[in-house]
Design a protein around this motif. Structure first.
Motif, PDB file in Angstrom:
ATOM      1  N   SER A 164       1.364  87.932  -1.121  1.00 35.25           N
ATOM      2  CA  SER A 164       0.553  87.601  -2.123  1.00 35.25           C
ATOM      3  C   SER A 164      -0.094  88.846  -2.594  1.00 35.25           C
ATOM      4  N   GLU A 165      -0.918  88.638  -0.921  1.00 33.98           N
ATOM      5  CA  GLU A 165      -2.338  89.987  -0.859  1.00 33.98           C
ATOM      6  C   GLU A 165      -1.776  90.833  -0.408  1.00 33.98           C
TER       7      GLU A 165
ATOM      8  N   THR B 266      -0.915  95.384  -0.879  1.00 29.83           N
ATOM      9  CA  THR B 266      -1.308  95.975  -2.146  1.00 29.83           C
ATOM     10  C   THR B 266      -0.350  96.505  -3.506  1.00 29.83           C
ATOM     11  N   LEU B 267       0.749  96.828  -2.314  1.00 30.46           N
ATOM     12  CA  LEU B 267       2.146  97.218  -3.054  1.00 30.46           C
ATOM     13  C   LEU B 267       3.368  96.262  -3.472  1.00 30.46           C
ATOM     14  N   GLN B 268       3.200  95.381  -4.200  1.00 30.47           N
ATOM     15  CA  GLN B 268       4.290  94.843  -3.537  1.00 30.47           C
ATOM     16  C   GLN B 268       5.692  94.685  -4.150  1.00 30.47           C
ATOM     17  N   ASN B 269       7.222  94.793  -3.446  1.00 28.18           N
ATOM     18  CA  ASN B 269       8.203  95.171  -4.462  1.00 28.18           C
ATOM     19  C   ASN B 269       8.865  93.574  -4.943  1.00 28.18           C
ATOM     20  N   GLU B 270       9.016  93.950  -5.988  1.00 28.16           N
ATOM     21  CA  GLU B 270       9.857  92.188  -7.493  1.00 28.16           C
ATOM     22  C   GLU B 270      10.940  91.351  -6.420  1.00 28.16           C
ATOM     23  N   ALA B 271      11.625  92.688  -5.839  1.00 28.70           N
ATOM     24  CA  ALA B 271      12.876  91.975  -5.839  1.00 28.70           C
ATOM     25  C   ALA B 271      12.543  91.031  -4.432  1.00 28.70           C
ATOM     26  N   GLU B 272      11.566  90.932  -3.800  1.00 30.03           N
ATOM     27  CA  GLU B 272      10.943  90.494  -2.197  1.00 30.03           C
ATOM     28  C   GLU B 272      10.257  89.590  -2.446  1.00 30.03           C
ATOM     29  N   LEU B 273       9.692  90.062  -3.354  1.00 33.51           N
ATOM     30  CA  LEU B 273       9.101  88.464  -4.406  1.00 33.51           C
ATOM     31  C   LEU B 273       9.933  87.438  -4.020  1.00 33.51           C
ATOM     32  N   GLN B 274      10.728  87.937  -5.759  1.00 34.67           N
ATOM     33  CA  GLN B 274      12.212  86.473  -5.855  1.00 34.67           C
ATOM     34  C   GLN B 274      13.101  86.350  -5.033  1.00 34.67           C
ATOM     35  N   ALA B 275      13.571  87.287  -3.359  1.00 36.80           N
ATOM     36  CA  ALA B 275      14.182  86.660  -2.398  1.00 36.80           C
ATOM     37  C   ALA B 275      13.270  85.644  -1.993  1.00 36.80           C
ATOM     38  N   LEU B 276      11.966  85.273  -2.321  1.00 41.52           N
ATOM     39  CA  LEU B 276      10.794  84.115  -0.966  1.00 41.52           C
ATOM     40  C   LEU B 276      10.799  82.896  -1.605  1.00 41.52           C
ATOM     41  N   VAL B 277      10.542  83.470  -3.188  1.00 42.65           N
ATOM     42  CA  VAL B 277      10.526  81.764  -4.134  1.00 42.65           C
ATOM     43  C   VAL B 277      12.261  81.833  -4.043  1.00 42.65           C
ATOM     44  N   SER B 278      13.093  81.960  -4.354  1.00 41.51           N
ATOM     45  CA  SER B 278      14.497  82.031  -3.791  1.00 41.51           C
ATOM     46  C   SER B 278      14.436  80.689  -2.472  1.00 41.51           C
ATOM     47  N   LYS B 279      14.097  81.267  -1.701  1.00 47.62           N
ATOM     48  CA  LYS B 279      13.672  80.233  -0.229  1.00 47.62           C
ATOM     49  C   LYS B 279      13.131  79.278  -0.406  1.00 47.62           C
ATOM     50  N   VAL B 280      12.076  78.936  -1.278  1.00 44.78           N
ATOM     51  CA  VAL B 280      11.528  78.161  -1.200  1.00 44.78           C
ATOM     52  C   VAL B 280      11.653  76.378  -2.075  1.00 44.78           C
TER      53      VAL B 280
ATOM     54  N   LEU C 241       5.246  87.377  -9.110  1.00 45.46           N
ATOM     55  CA  LEU C 241       3.759  87.533  -8.631  1.00 45.46           C
ATOM     56  C   LEU C 241       3.453  85.950  -8.305  1.00 45.46           C
ATOM     57  N   GLN C 242       3.047  85.808  -9.682  1.00 48.78           N
ATOM     58  CA  GLN C 242       2.299  84.282 -10.230  1.00 48.78           C
ATOM     59  C   GLN C 242       3.385  83.220  -9.613  1.00 48.78           C
ATOM     60  N   CYS C 243       4.715  83.006  -8.959  1.00 50.81           N
ATOM     61  CA  CYS C 243       5.375  82.320  -8.768  1.00 50.81           C
ATOM     62  C   CYS C 243       4.504  82.158  -7.394  1.00 50.81           C
ATOM     63  N   VAL C 244       4.492  83.353  -6.443  1.00 51.80           N
ATOM     64  CA  VAL C 244       3.950  83.547  -5.604  1.00 51.80           C
ATOM     65  C   VAL C 244       3.079  82.690  -4.883  1.00 51.80           C
ATOM     66  N   GLU C 245       2.069  83.155  -5.698  1.00 49.49           N
ATOM     67  CA  GLU C 245       0.334  82.418  -5.407  1.00 49.49           C
ATOM     68  C   GLU C 245       0.465  81.244  -6.229  1.00 49.49           C
TER      69      GLU C 245
END
Length: 240
Positions: free
Chosen positions: A31-32, A34-48, A208-212
């Protein structure tokens, strides 16, 4: 002395919390950036979300053997148990958390998102109330005519009455089975509201909001556990 279910689930829960802590660190780090990869964000949300689903799968399997273990969990501190709502966190808490995060992390929520979150909050509040009404029904049923009569029979056996003890024990076993089945049903209904609330919120937020949001929910759960253990350690020192 702990039951087999308490031993097994305590071991599972310790490992589960460790996994949650690791994922929370990953959520914060991502979440911190500067450049976020959307696929990476979604993959982490799926893990949680997968980790949470795993928790309820294991919980429900264990509850079939011993549902009472989840109404007075030995793997949680008294502080954690004090904040439990029907064997877990209260779904409404997530909406309170969103309100708090809007001032810091979720500042870019759109009007459409806020409207959907409010609709979800009202819907889930209704679902919470249904669970609470069913829990109240289970508790009040303890004083119905059949239970009072059964308690009277059991007292006569203890006082040396003529009622056949084996017969009364059989009736008590049947009554307990009905009570435990009712508690298991309420517990599962509450867990379903928790899962529906979590999924509903994540469906409204962007990656990104999901991750935060998940970083904050994990943090609250982990910190409450740490504070509860600290309080238990302090009490143990005072008692020695």
């Amino acid at each position: 002395m702990r039951t087999q279910v308490e031993e097994r689930f305590s071991e599972f829960f310790e490992k589960w919390v460790c996994q949650l802590e690791q994922l929370q660190q990953q959520l914060l780090k991502l979440s911190e950036e500067t450049l976020q990869n959307e696929a990476e964000l979604q993959a982490l949300v799926s893990k949680v979300t997968y980790l949470h689903k795993e928790y309820y799968t294991v919980k429900w399997a264990a509850a079939r053997e011993d549902v009472l273990a989840f109404f007075c969990p030995v793997w949680s501190s008294p502080l954690e148990n004090a904040y439990n709502w029907v064997t877990g966190w209260k779904p409404s808490m997530l909406f309170q958390l969103i309100g708090s995060l809007r001032k810091t992390r979720l500042v870019n929520m759109s009007e459409e998102q806020l409207k959907k979150i409010e609709e979800l909050r009202l819907k889930m509040r209704y679902e919470e109330e249904k669970v609470e009404r069913e829990m109240e029904r289970q508790q009040v049923a303890m004083a119905d005519r059949r239970m009072v009569e059964l308690a009277r029979l059991a007292s006569r056996v203890r006082n040396g009455g003529e009622v056949v003890e084996v017969e009364v024990e059989g009736l008590v076993d049947v009554a307990l089975k009905v009570m435990l089945s009712g508690l298991e049903r309420v517990m599962k209904a509450a867990d379903c509201v928790r899962l529906k609330t979590l999924k509903g919120v994540l469906d409204v937020l962007n990656p990104l909001q999901c991750v935060e949001f998940l970083a904050a929910t994990c943090m609250v759960q982990i910190r409450l556990r740490q504070w509860g253990r600290k309080k238990c350690d302090q009490n143990a020192l005072l008692n020695h």
